[in-house]
Design a protein around this motif. Structure first.
Motif, PDB file in Angstrom:
ATOM      1  N   MET A   1      27.337  38.163  26.977  1.00  0.00           N
ATOM      2  CA  MET A   1      26.653  39.071  26.074  1.00  0.00           C
ATOM      3  C   MET A   1      25.251  38.560  25.794  1.00  0.00           C
ATOM      4  SD  MET A   1      29.097  40.529  23.150  1.00  0.00           S
ATOM      5  CE  MET A   1      30.719  39.844  23.393  1.00  0.00           C
ATOM      6  N   LEU A   2      24.364  39.493  25.616  1.00  0.00           N
ATOM      7  CA  LEU A   2      22.965  39.193  25.343  1.00  0.00           C
ATOM      8  C   LEU A   2      22.642  39.535  23.893  1.00  0.00           C
ATOM      9  CD1 LEU A   2      20.114  38.477  26.482  1.00  0.00           C
ATOM     10  CD2 LEU A   2      19.853  40.926  26.936  1.00  0.00           C
ATOM     11  N   ALA A   3      21.861  38.671  23.247  1.00  0.00           N
ATOM     12  CA  ALA A   3      21.373  38.937  21.891  1.00  0.00           C
ATOM     13  C   ALA A   3      19.874  38.677  21.856  1.00  0.00           C
ATOM     14  CB  ALA A   3      22.078  38.044  20.887  1.00  0.00           C
ATOM     15  N   PHE A   4      19.160  39.472  21.084  1.00  0.00           N
ATOM     16  CA  PHE A   4      17.756  39.214  20.790  1.00  0.00           C
ATOM     17  C   PHE A   4      17.694  38.672  19.368  1.00  0.00           C
ATOM     18  CE2 PHE A   4      15.713  42.791  23.600  1.00  0.00           C
ATOM     19  CZ  PHE A   4      16.049  42.088  24.740  1.00  0.00           C
ATOM     20  N   VAL A   5      17.007  37.556  19.189  1.00  0.00           N
ATOM     21  CA  VAL A   5      16.782  36.987  17.866  1.00  0.00           C
ATOM     22  C   VAL A   5      15.267  36.917  17.664  1.00  0.00           C
ATOM     23  CG1 VAL A   5      17.154  35.031  16.329  1.00  0.00           C
ATOM     24  CG2 VAL A   5      18.916  35.650  18.003  1.00  0.00           C
ATOM     25  N   PHE A   6      14.783  37.614  16.665  1.00  0.00           N
ATOM     26  CA  PHE A   6      13.352  37.736  16.426  1.00  0.00           C
ATOM     27  C   PHE A   6      12.884  36.696  15.416  1.00  0.00           C
ATOM     28  CE2 PHE A   6      14.823  41.947  17.792  1.00  0.00           C
ATOM     29  CZ  PHE A   6      13.992  42.156  18.871  1.00  0.00           C
ATOM     30  N   ALA A   7      11.719  36.126  15.677  1.00  0.00           N
ATOM     31  CA  ALA A   7      11.162  35.031  14.871  1.00  0.00           C
ATOM     32  C   ALA A   7      10.622  35.522  13.536  1.00  0.00           C
ATOM     33  CB  ALA A   7      10.045  34.337  15.645  1.00  0.00           C
ATOM     34  N   GLY A   8      10.480  34.578  12.639  1.00  0.00           N
ATOM     35  CA  GLY A   8       9.915  34.845  11.329  1.00  0.00           C
ATOM     36  C   GLY A   8       8.483  34.360  11.225  1.00  0.00           C
ATOM     37  N   GLN A   9       7.955  34.456  10.015  1.00  0.00           N
ATOM     38  CA  GLN A   9       6.578  34.055   9.752  1.00  0.00           C
ATOM     39  C   GLN A   9       6.377  32.587  10.115  1.00  0.00           C
ATOM     40  OE1 GLN A   9       5.141  35.351   5.971  1.00  0.00           O
ATOM     41  NE2 GLN A   9       3.351  34.031   6.012  1.00  0.00           N
ATOM     42  N   GLY A  10       5.228  32.304  10.684  1.00  0.00           N
ATOM     43  CA  GLY A  10       4.899  30.952  11.110  1.00  0.00           C
ATOM     44  C   GLY A  10       4.776  30.859  12.615  1.00  0.00           C
ATOM     45  N   ASP A  11       5.241  31.868  13.326  1.00  0.00           N
ATOM     46  CA  ASP A  11       5.212  31.875  14.785  1.00  0.00           C
ATOM     47  C   ASP A  11       3.933  32.489  15.339  1.00  0.00           C
ATOM     48  OD1 ASP A  11       6.597  31.169  17.152  1.00  0.00           O
ATOM     49  OD2 ASP A  11       7.167  33.267  17.462  1.00  0.00           O
ATOM     50  N   GLN A  12       3.050  32.946  14.468  1.00  0.00           N
ATOM     51  CA  GLN A  12       1.818  33.619  14.894  1.00  0.00           C
ATOM     52  C   GLN A  12       0.816  32.628  15.478  1.00  0.00           C
ATOM     53  OE1 GLN A  12       2.891  33.483  11.698  1.00  0.00           O
ATOM     54  NE2 GLN A  12       1.281  32.478  10.530  1.00  0.00           N
ATOM     55  N   THR A  13       0.055  33.125  16.453  1.00  0.00           N
ATOM     56  CA  THR A  13      -1.005  32.323  17.060  1.00  0.00           C
ATOM     57  C   THR A  13      -2.087  33.250  17.603  1.00  0.00           C
ATOM     58  OG1 THR A  13      -1.487  30.595  18.678  1.00  0.00           O
ATOM     59  CG2 THR A  13       0.142  32.213  19.309  1.00  0.00           C
ATOM     60  N   VAL A  14      -3.322  32.833  17.492  1.00  0.00           N
ATOM     61  CA  VAL A  14      -4.430  33.635  18.020  1.00  0.00           C
ATOM     62  C   VAL A  14      -4.241  33.778  19.530  1.00  0.00           C
ATOM     63  CG1 VAL A  14      -6.915  33.716  18.401  1.00  0.00           C
ATOM     64  CG2 VAL A  14      -6.024  32.980  16.184  1.00  0.00           C
ATOM     65  N   GLY A  15      -4.385  34.987  20.009  1.00  0.00           N
ATOM     66  CA  GLY A  15      -4.188  35.317  21.418  1.00  0.00           C
ATOM     67  C   GLY A  15      -2.897  36.072  21.659  1.00  0.00           C
ATOM     68  N   MET A  16      -2.017  36.071  20.660  1.00  0.00           N
ATOM     69  CA  MET A  16      -0.723  36.737  20.837  1.00  0.00           C
ATOM     70  C   MET A  16      -0.908  38.234  21.079  1.00  0.00           C
ATOM     71  SD  MET A  16       0.630  36.522  16.901  1.00  0.00           S
ATOM     72  CE  MET A  16       1.720  37.902  16.698  1.00  0.00           C
ATOM     73  N   GLY A  17      -0.186  38.722  22.060  1.00  0.00           N
ATOM     74  CA  GLY A  17      -0.191  40.144  22.355  1.00  0.00           C
ATOM     75  C   GLY A  17      -1.158  40.586  23.434  1.00  0.00           C
ATOM     76  N   ARG A  18      -2.158  39.788  23.728  1.00  0.00           N
ATOM     77  CA  ARG A  18      -3.148  40.202  24.729  1.00  0.00           C
ATOM     78  C   ARG A  18      -2.478  40.447  26.090  1.00  0.00           C
ATOM     79  NH1 ARG A  18      -8.847  39.611  24.978  1.00  0.00           N
ATOM     80  NH2 ARG A  18      -8.743  38.231  23.181  1.00  0.00           N
ATOM     81  N   ALA A  19      -1.664  39.521  26.541  1.00  0.00           N
ATOM     82  CA  ALA A  19      -0.993  39.678  27.840  1.00  0.00           C
ATOM     83  C   ALA A  19      -0.041  40.870  27.828  1.00  0.00           C
ATOM     84  CB  ALA A  19      -0.242  38.400  28.215  1.00  0.00           C
ATOM     85  N   LEU A  20       0.624  41.112  26.710  1.00  0.00           N
ATOM     86  CA  LEU A  20       1.509  42.274  26.599  1.00  0.00           C
ATOM     87  C   LEU A  20       0.729  43.567  26.787  1.00  0.00           C
ATOM     88  CD1 LEU A  20       3.678  41.324  23.496  1.00  0.00           C
ATOM     89  CD2 LEU A  20       4.487  41.597  25.836  1.00  0.00           C
ATOM     90  N   CYS A  21      -0.420  43.649  26.116  1.00  0.00           N
ATOM     91  CA  CYS A  21      -1.233  44.859  26.209  1.00  0.00           C
ATOM     92  C   CYS A  21      -1.824  45.037  27.598  1.00  0.00           C
ATOM     93  CB  CYS A  21      -2.328  44.837  25.141  1.00  0.00           C
ATOM     94  SG  CYS A  21      -1.674  45.070  23.485  1.00  0.00           S
ATOM     95  N   ASP A  22      -2.139  43.937  28.259  1.00  0.00           N
ATOM     96  CA  ASP A  22      -2.636  44.014  29.636  1.00  0.00           C
ATOM     97  C   ASP A  22      -1.535  44.476  30.592  1.00  0.00           C
ATOM     98  OD1 ASP A  22      -5.112  43.141  28.779  1.00  0.00           O
ATOM     99  OD2 ASP A  22      -4.834  41.073  29.480  1.00  0.00           O
ATOM    100  N   ALA A  23      -0.303  44.083  30.314  1.00  0.00           N
ATOM    101  CA  ALA A  23       0.819  44.393  31.207  1.00  0.00           C
ATOM    102  C   ALA A  23       1.412  45.781  30.969  1.00  0.00           C
ATOM    103  CB  ALA A  23       1.921  43.341  31.052  1.00  0.00           C
ATOM    104  N   ARG A  24       1.381  46.225  29.738  1.00  0.00           N
ATOM    105  CA  ARG A  24       2.066  47.475  29.387  1.00  0.00           C
ATOM    106  C   ARG A  24       1.201  48.375  28.509  1.00  0.00           C
ATOM    107  NH1 ARG A  24       6.934  48.640  31.904  1.00  0.00           N
ATOM    108  NH2 ARG A  24       8.068  46.705  32.228  1.00  0.00           N
ATOM    109  N   PRO A  25       0.795  49.537  29.013  1.00  0.00           N
ATOM    110  CA  PRO A  25       0.008  50.465  28.187  1.00  0.00           C
ATOM    111  C   PRO A  25       0.744  50.869  26.912  1.00  0.00           C
ATOM    112  CG  PRO A  25       0.019  51.180  30.483  1.00  0.00           C
ATOM    113  CD  PRO A  25       0.977  50.029  30.375  1.00  0.00           C
TER     114      PRO A  25
END
Length: 110
Positions: A1-25
Motif C-alpha cells: 500500500m502507498l501513503a502520501f504524508v505531507f510536511a509541515g511548516q519548516g520545510d520551506q526553502t527558496v527555489g521550491m516549486g520552480r522545477a514543478l512549474c517548469d515540468a507541469r503547466p
C-alpha cells in the motif's frame, strides 16, 4: 500500500516549486491561482525569496500547501491508499483527498 504524508511548516526553502512549474503547466496554474487568492505573487516569493518573507507563517503555510499539492501532479499514476500530514500537512492531505478545495485550503492556511 502507498501513503502520501505531507510536511509541515519548516520545510520551506527558496527555489521550491520552480522545477514543478517548469515540468507541469497545471502546477504553474496552481501557483498562479494561489497568488490570486492571496493577493500577491506567491510564485515569485517561492522561486526567488527573499528568505525572510518565505519564512513568515502567512506566506510559508500557503507556499507549503501549494508546493506539496502541486508535487502530486508529477505522478498522477500514483494512487495512495492513505494520506496524512504533519501539522500544516493535514490541510494538504485534505486538499489532496478532496475533502477541502484547493482554494479553501489556501485561504485557511493564510
Amino acid at each position: 500500500m502507498l501513503a502520501f504524508v505531507f510536511a509541515g511548516q519548516g520545510d520551506q526553502t527558496v527555489g521550491m516549486g520552480r522545477a514543478l512549474c517548469d515540468a507541469r503547466p497545471e502546477a504553474r496554474r496552481l501557483f498562479d491561482r494561489a497568488g490570486e487568492i492571496l493577493g500577491f505573487d506567491l510564485a515569485r516569493v517561492c522561486f526567488e525569496g527573499p528568505p525572510e518573507q518565505l519564512q513568515r507563517t502567512d506566506v510559508c503555510q500557503p507556499a507549503l500547501l501549494l508546493h506539496a499539492y502541486a508535487a502530486t501532479l508529477l505522478r498522477p499514476d500514483l494512487n495512495p491508499a492513505f494520506v496524512a500530514g504533519l501539522s500544516l500537512g493535514e490541510y494538504t492531505a485534505n486538499v489532496y483527498a478532496g475533502s477541502l478545495s484547493f482554494e479553501d485550503g489556501v485561504r485557511l492556511v493564510k
